[in-house]
Design a protein around this motif. Structure first.
Motif, PDB file in Angstrom:
ATOM      1  N   UNK A 283       0.825  -1.209   0.000  1.00 45.63           N
ATOM      2  CA  UNK A 283       0.000   0.000   0.000  1.00 45.63           C
ATOM      3  C   UNK A 283       0.862   1.263   0.000  1.00 45.63           C
ATOM      4  N   UNK A 284       0.445   2.256  -0.777  1.00 47.06           N
ATOM      5  CA  UNK A 284       1.156   3.528  -0.856  1.00 47.06           C
ATOM      6  C   UNK A 284       0.135   4.660  -0.693  1.00 47.06           C
ATOM      7  N   UNK A 285       0.023   5.222   0.522  1.00 48.71           N
ATOM      8  CA  UNK A 285      -0.935   6.312   0.745  1.00 48.71           C
ATOM      9  C   UNK A 285      -0.545   7.585  -0.006  1.00 48.71           C
ATOM     10  N   UNK A 286      -1.499   8.112  -0.753  1.00 49.24           N
ATOM     11  CA  UNK A 286      -1.336   9.347  -1.522  1.00 49.24           C
ATOM     12  C   UNK A 286      -2.322  10.396  -1.030  1.00 49.24           C
ATOM     13  N   UNK A 287      -2.038  11.642  -1.357  1.00 48.11           N
ATOM     14  CA  UNK A 287      -3.031  12.703  -1.276  1.00 48.11           C
ATOM     15  C   UNK A 287      -3.221  13.235  -2.696  1.00 48.11           C
TER      16      UNK A 287
END
Length: 203
Positions: free
Chosen positions: A193-197
């Motif tokens: 998982x790679x959290x982005x905004x």
């Protein structure tokens, strides 16, 4: 520019697209934000880190004119081989942390997925935003998608400057206002998982 170009050239020379940590076979998340822009208001699009993104074909199919910029000439060569050349495509080999060259026509939409967060030096970051603000016409849009504060501290072997929507908004003011934003978790090809905004702005 040479050392950074070499770093990215080596990656694009040694890995197939699906092996890239940022590879997206499905660009629905970006298209969801673009759907908020009225038709006809985003004809000329600038991608500051085009890489070999499949978003290029999606935008071409929608009738956009594209300026495809990347620090890696190898990435642009791969993209040119895949997509070809025509009067709707401009390939630009340029370090986006440096002032853009003269002669770029005003653009309607700037789409950055995972480029800005690689800039660490404050002067480079400020030049990036100066480029964005000078390139986009009045009434134009910018979509920024960067690693969020909850995201990984490194990508492609490089340290990152991670963002929250408040910092993006501060850096875009006063010329741009925030239209919409969303926290989004991208699952990379390795299953991580790679959290982005994601944040869409308008002048």
């Amino acid at each position: 520019m040479s050392s950074s170009s070499e770093h990215w050239n080596n990656i694009f020379c040694t890995k197939a697209d699906p092996q890239l940590g940022w590879y997206e076979g499905d660009v629905t998340q970006t298209l969801k934000f673009l759907a908020q822009i009225p038709p006809g208001e985003s004809r000329r699009v600038f991608l500051p880190g085009a890489g070999t993104s499949s978003l290029v074909e999606e935008l071409l199919n929608r009738g956009h004119e594209l300026i495809l910029n990347d620090i890696s000439d190898e990435a642009l060569n791969k993209l040119r081989h895949r997509v070809g050349t025509n009067d709707k495509l401009t390939y630009l080999h340029h370090d986006i942390s440096k002032t853009l060259p003269d002669g770029i026509s005003p653009i309607d939409l700037w789409i950055d997925r995972a480029v800005l967060h690689f800039l660490l030096d404050e002067d480079d970051i400020q030049t990036y935003f100066s480029n964005l603000k000078s390139a986009i016409r009045l009434g134009g849009y910018a979509l920024l998608a960067e690693f969020s504060l909850a995201g990984a501290p490194k990508c492609a072997g490089l340290e990152l400057h991670r963002y929250c929507v408040d910092e993006l908004s501060r850096r875009m003011c006063p010329e741009f206002v925030l239209v919409e934003h969303e926290d989004y978790t991208y699952i990379n090809p390795a299953g991580d998982p790679r959290p982005y905004v994601y944040a869409l702005f308008k002048t």
